[in-house]
Design a protein around this motif. Structure first.
Motif, PDB file in Angstrom:
ATOM      1  N   LYS A  19      11.660  43.156  30.986  1.00  7.96           N
ATOM      2  CA  LYS A  19      11.289  44.579  30.935  1.00  7.96           C
ATOM      3  C   LYS A  19      11.116  45.335  32.227  1.00  7.96           C
ATOM      4  CE  LYS A  19       8.247  43.132  27.147  1.00  7.96           C
ATOM      5  NZ  LYS A  19       6.933  43.119  26.500  1.00  7.96           N
ATOM      6  N   ALA A  20      11.598  46.519  32.372  1.00  5.65           N
ATOM      7  CA  ALA A  20      11.495  47.373  33.461  1.00  5.65           C
ATOM      8  C   ALA A  20      11.050  48.672  33.250  1.00  5.65           C
ATOM      9  CB  ALA A  20      12.721  47.286  34.021  1.00  5.65           C
ATOM     10  N   GLU A  70      11.364  53.300  30.095  1.00  8.50           N
ATOM     11  CA  GLU A  70      11.215  51.778  29.855  1.00  8.50           C
ATOM     12  C   GLU A  70      12.393  51.331  29.126  1.00  8.50           C
ATOM     13  OE1 GLU A  70       7.428  51.093  27.466  1.00  8.50           O
ATOM     14  OE2 GLU A  70       6.503  52.524  28.569  1.00  8.50           O
ATOM     15  N   LEU A  71      12.835  50.138  29.651  1.00  4.34           N
ATOM     16  CA  LEU A  71      14.010  49.413  29.256  1.00  4.34           C
ATOM     17  C   LEU A  71      13.529  48.070  29.000  1.00  4.34           C
ATOM     18  CD1 LEU A  71      16.881  50.191  31.868  1.00  4.34           C
ATOM     19  CD2 LEU A  71      16.535  51.227  29.545  1.00  4.34           C
ATOM     20  N   THR A  72      14.323  47.240  27.850  1.00  5.25           N
ATOM     21  CA  THR A  72      14.264  45.825  27.885  1.00  5.25           C
ATOM     22  C   THR A  72      15.575  45.324  27.929  1.00  5.25           C
ATOM     23  OG1 THR A  72      14.535  46.022  25.360  1.00  5.25           O
ATOM     24  CG2 THR A  72      12.228  46.014  26.201  1.00  5.25           C
ATOM     25  N   VAL A 103      20.614  46.172  46.048  1.00  8.72           N
ATOM     26  CA  VAL A 103      20.621  45.592  44.870  1.00  8.72           C
ATOM     27  C   VAL A 103      21.985  46.083  44.306  1.00  8.72           C
ATOM     28  CG1 VAL A 103      19.889  45.432  42.515  1.00  8.72           C
ATOM     29  CG2 VAL A 103      18.242  45.768  44.439  1.00  8.72           C
ATOM     30  N   GLU A 104      22.642  44.966  43.684  1.00  7.05           N
ATOM     31  CA  GLU A 104      24.025  44.957  43.179  1.00  7.05           C
ATOM     32  C   GLU A 104      23.973  44.131  42.109  1.00  7.05           C
ATOM     33  OE1 GLU A 104      28.650  44.634  44.503  1.00  7.05           O
ATOM     34  OE2 GLU A 104      27.045  45.271  45.934  1.00  7.05           O
ATOM     35  N   ARG A 151      17.787  49.965  38.036  1.00  3.76           N
ATOM     36  CA  ARG A 151      17.676  49.120  39.334  1.00  3.76           C
ATOM     37  C   ARG A 151      16.531  48.172  39.163  1.00  3.76           C
ATOM     38  NH1 ARG A 151      14.021  49.108  42.461  1.00  3.76           N
ATOM     39  NH2 ARG A 151      12.516  50.562  41.565  1.00  3.76           N
ATOM     40  N   GLU A 152      15.443  48.234  38.701  1.00  6.24           N
ATOM     41  CA  GLU A 152      14.436  47.395  38.338  1.00  6.24           C
ATOM     42  C   GLU A 152      14.830  46.107  37.585  1.00  6.24           C
ATOM     43  OE1 GLU A 152      10.238  46.776  36.685  1.00  6.24           O
ATOM     44  OE2 GLU A 152      10.431  48.622  37.609  1.00  6.24           O
ATOM     45  N   LEU A 153      15.781  46.542  36.673  1.00  2.38           N
ATOM     46  CA  LEU A 153      16.231  45.518  35.790  1.00  2.38           C
ATOM     47  C   LEU A 153      17.270  44.501  36.646  1.00  2.38           C
ATOM     48  CD1 LEU A 153      17.265  46.511  32.252  1.00  2.38           C
ATOM     49  CD2 LEU A 153      15.529  44.454  32.671  1.00  2.38           C
TER      50      LEU A 153
END
Length: 161
Positions: free
Chosen positions: A48-49, A134-136, A111-112, A80-82
């Motif tokens: 989750k991000a 919010e992403l999953t 981050v890449e 980016r967080e994911l």
């Protein structure tokens, strides 16, 4: 002096063949058939991000344009967080000292990676000036996508002839 050292290099191969069972394993002449099967993990985590973006700081002529830009920025921040969770974060730092006095200190992070299969769960404003996405990322879905492109394998059986 042994009889192998007397032979010429081309005839050493012939000596391996003529030597029989004692020398044959060392010659590396073995034919085999390897059968593979795919490997699947026992469990799959769901990552989750959450991404945030300020609305009023966005460029745009109207409030609607700023809101749309904040929506996009918060989605990118969530991705980016994911990406950090999946691939990690590379951190580089440097310090400069002259006459035992610290001159400068810098730190850079990057981050890449490629994220496939992420799902937007919610996207909404918080307060007057923040937008949230919010992403999953279900790693089972990522594994299924991966299997369609690359077939990971493990040795199922080996038959020697």
């Amino acid at each position: 002096m042994s009889w192998i050292t007397i032979l010429k290099p081309k005839s050493i191969f012939a000596a391996c063949l003529l030597g029989g069972g004692l020398v044959l394993p060392g010659c590396g002449i073995v034919d085999k058939h390897v059968e593979w099967e795919t490997v699947e993990p026992e469990t799959y985590p769901v990552l989750k991000a959450i991404g945030y973006a300020p609305i009023n700081a966005q460029t745009g002529d109207t409030e609607s344009m700023k809101l749309i830009m904040a929506m996009k920025a918060s989605k990118l921040d969530a991705y980016r967080e994911l990406t950090e969770q999946v691939y990690g974060q590379q951190i580089a730092g440097s310090q400069s000292v002259s006459n035992l006095v610290m001159n400068s200190e810098t730190m850079k992070s990057s981050v890449e990676g490629v994220i496939r299969g992420a799902k937007v769960v919610k996207t909404y404003p918080v307060g007057d000036d923040t937008y949230v996405t919010e992403l999953t990322l279900d790693m089972k879905k990522v594994h299924d996508i991966y299997l369609t492109t690359v077939k990971p394998r493990k040795v199922k059986s080996v038959k020697y002839y």
